[in-house]
Design an enzyme around this catalytic site. Structure first.
Site, PDB file in Angstrom:
ATOM      1  N   THR A  94      35.903  24.133  -5.671  1.00  0.00           N
ATOM      2  CA  THR A  94      36.266  25.093  -7.006  1.00  0.00           C
ATOM      3  C   THR A  94      37.217  24.238  -7.622  1.00  0.00           C
ATOM      4  O   THR A  94      38.086  23.743  -7.406  1.00  0.00           O
ATOM      5  CB  THR A  94      36.924  26.261  -6.570  1.00  0.00           C
ATOM      6  N   LYS A 169      32.428  30.931 -11.415  1.00  0.00           N
ATOM      7  CA  LYS A 169      33.242  31.082 -10.168  1.00  0.00           C
ATOM      8  C   LYS A 169      34.441  31.491 -10.422  1.00  0.00           C
ATOM      9  O   LYS A 169      35.403  32.428  -9.569  1.00  0.00           O
ATOM     10  CB  LYS A 169      33.169  29.516  -9.397  1.00  0.00           C
ATOM     11  N   LYS A 237      45.776  27.734  -6.276  1.00  0.00           N
ATOM     12  CA  LYS A 237      45.149  26.771  -7.011  1.00  0.00           C
ATOM     13  C   LYS A 237      44.151  27.384  -7.923  1.00  0.00           C
ATOM     14  O   LYS A 237      44.062  27.241  -8.864  1.00  0.00           O
ATOM     15  CB  LYS A 237      44.678  25.768  -6.213  1.00  0.00           C
TER      16      LYS A 237
END
Length: 286
Positions: A94, A169, A237
Site C-alpha cells: 500500500t 485501496k 502510514k
C-alpha cells in the site's frame, strides 16, 4: 517452472511466499532483515542476500514492503534490472497515489511491465490465501498474473490502468481505519459511562449493525491485548496516505485526521508494533 522474486517477508509477505510455494512456483525471497526470511528456506524458498540476487532471471517480481520509499529502494537496488526479459512487476504494497505513480515511472524507465495490485486483508487472510487483490495495469497482463493472484488470494478484481488499484485501496482503508477509530471511541464511551463494553458487542452481534471487525478488534480493545495481525505503525502510514489523497481531491478528511491523532498517541505510548486495535490506547490518552 515459473520463478517469482518476493521482496519483503514480514507479516504479509511471508505467508504470501508460502502460498506461492504451495501453488508450485519457484520462489526466491529477500528481506532487509535476513533472519525474517530464513524460515522460508526450510519450506523450499531460496533466500537471497540482495534484491538483485532474488530477482535474477525471475518471471515475476512481487513487492510487499512497508511504503513506497522501501519499495523503490529495493526495486531499484538491482531487482528490476535483474529480471528475465518480459517479466512483470506485481506491486502489492500500500503506497498511495503519489507512491504508485513514482513506482510506475520507475518501472517504465527500466522497461518493466508494472501491475499495481495492493491487497485487502491482514495476517490471517494472508496465511489462508484469502486476500483480495485489487489489480490494475496493462490489460493483457491480467491473464498472465491470474495464477499468482489465485495463489495468494480468494479473488482478484481487475480495475483498469495502473493506479486504479491503489486508489480503491485507499478508499477501503479509510473505511477500515475510520471504523476502528469509532469502535475505540464507542468502547471508551461505554467505560466512561459505566457500561460494560462487552454488552455493546453482544447487542450488535448478528444484526445489521454488526461487523466482523467490531467483534474481533473490539474484543482485543476490551482485553487490552494486541497481538499483531496488522500493526498500528502500518495503519498510521495508511491513514496518512488517505489524508494525502483526500486533500489532493479537495476534501478535508476530518475523521481520518482524528484517527491519525489517536494512532499517534498509541504509537507514542509504545504500541506501534502491536495490532492496529491498539488505536484505543491513543483515545484513552487524548
Amino acid at each position: 517452472m515459473t520463478e517469482i522474486a518476493v521482496l519483503g517477508t514480514g507479516i504479509m509477505g511471508a505467508p504470501m511466499a508460502r502460498n506461492l510455494l504451495s501453488a508450485g512456483f519457484g520462489v526466491r525471497v529477500w528481506n532487509r532483515t535476513t533472519e525474517k526470511a530464513l524460515p522460508l528456506a526450510g519450506e523450499g524458498a531460496a533466500v537471497a542476500d540482495s534484491p538483485g540476487e532474488a530477482a535474477s532471471g525471475a518471471d515475476f517480481l512481487l513487492t510487499m514492503l512497508a511504503d513506497a520509499d522501501a519499495v523503490a529502494e529495493a526495486a531499484s537496488g538491482g531487482a528490476i534490472d535483474s529480471l528475465a526479459e518480459g517479466a512483470v512487476w506485481i506491486q502489492t504494497s500500500t503506497v498511495g497515489v503519489e507512491g504508485n505513480e513514482r513506482l510506475a515511472r520507475l518501472a517504465a524507465d527500466r522497461g518493466v511491465r508494472f501491475v499495481d495490485a495492493p491487497v485487502l486483508g491482514t495476517r490471517e487472510p494472508a496465511e489462508q490465501g484469502q486476500l483480495v487483490v485489487l489489480a490494475s495495469g496493462p490489460g493483457d497482463a491480467e491473464e498472465r498474473c491470474a495464477p499468482v493472484f489465485n495463489a495468494v488470494g480468494a479473488k482478484h478484481l481487475w480495475l483498469g490502468e495502473a493506479g486504479a488499484g491503489s486508489r480503491l485501496k485507499l478508499v477501503v482503508n479509510n473505511w477500515i481505519t475510520g471504523l476502528l477509530g469509532l469502535l475505540g471511541e464507542t468502547i471508551s464511551l461505554a467505560r466512561a459511562t459505566g457500561v460494560d463494553p462487552r454488552s455493546f458487542l453482544e447487542t450488535i452481534q448478528g444484526g445489521p449493525l454488526d461487523a466482523p471487525y467490531a467483534q474481533s478488534k473490539g474484543g482485543m480493545m476490551i482485553q487490552g491485548e494486541y497481538p499483531p495481525s496488522f500493526t498500528s505503525d502500518l495503519a498510521r502510514k495508511d491513514v496518512g496516505l488517505v489524508m494525502d489523497a483526500a486533500r489532493s481531491g479537495g476534501l478535508e478528511p476530518a475523521i481520518a485526521e482524528a484517527v491519525a491523532r489517536y494512532f499517534d498517541g498509541a504509537i507514542e505510548d509504545g504500541h506501534g508494533g502491536e495490532d492496529m486495535a491498539a488505536v484505543i490506547e491513543g483515545i484513552a490518552r487524548s
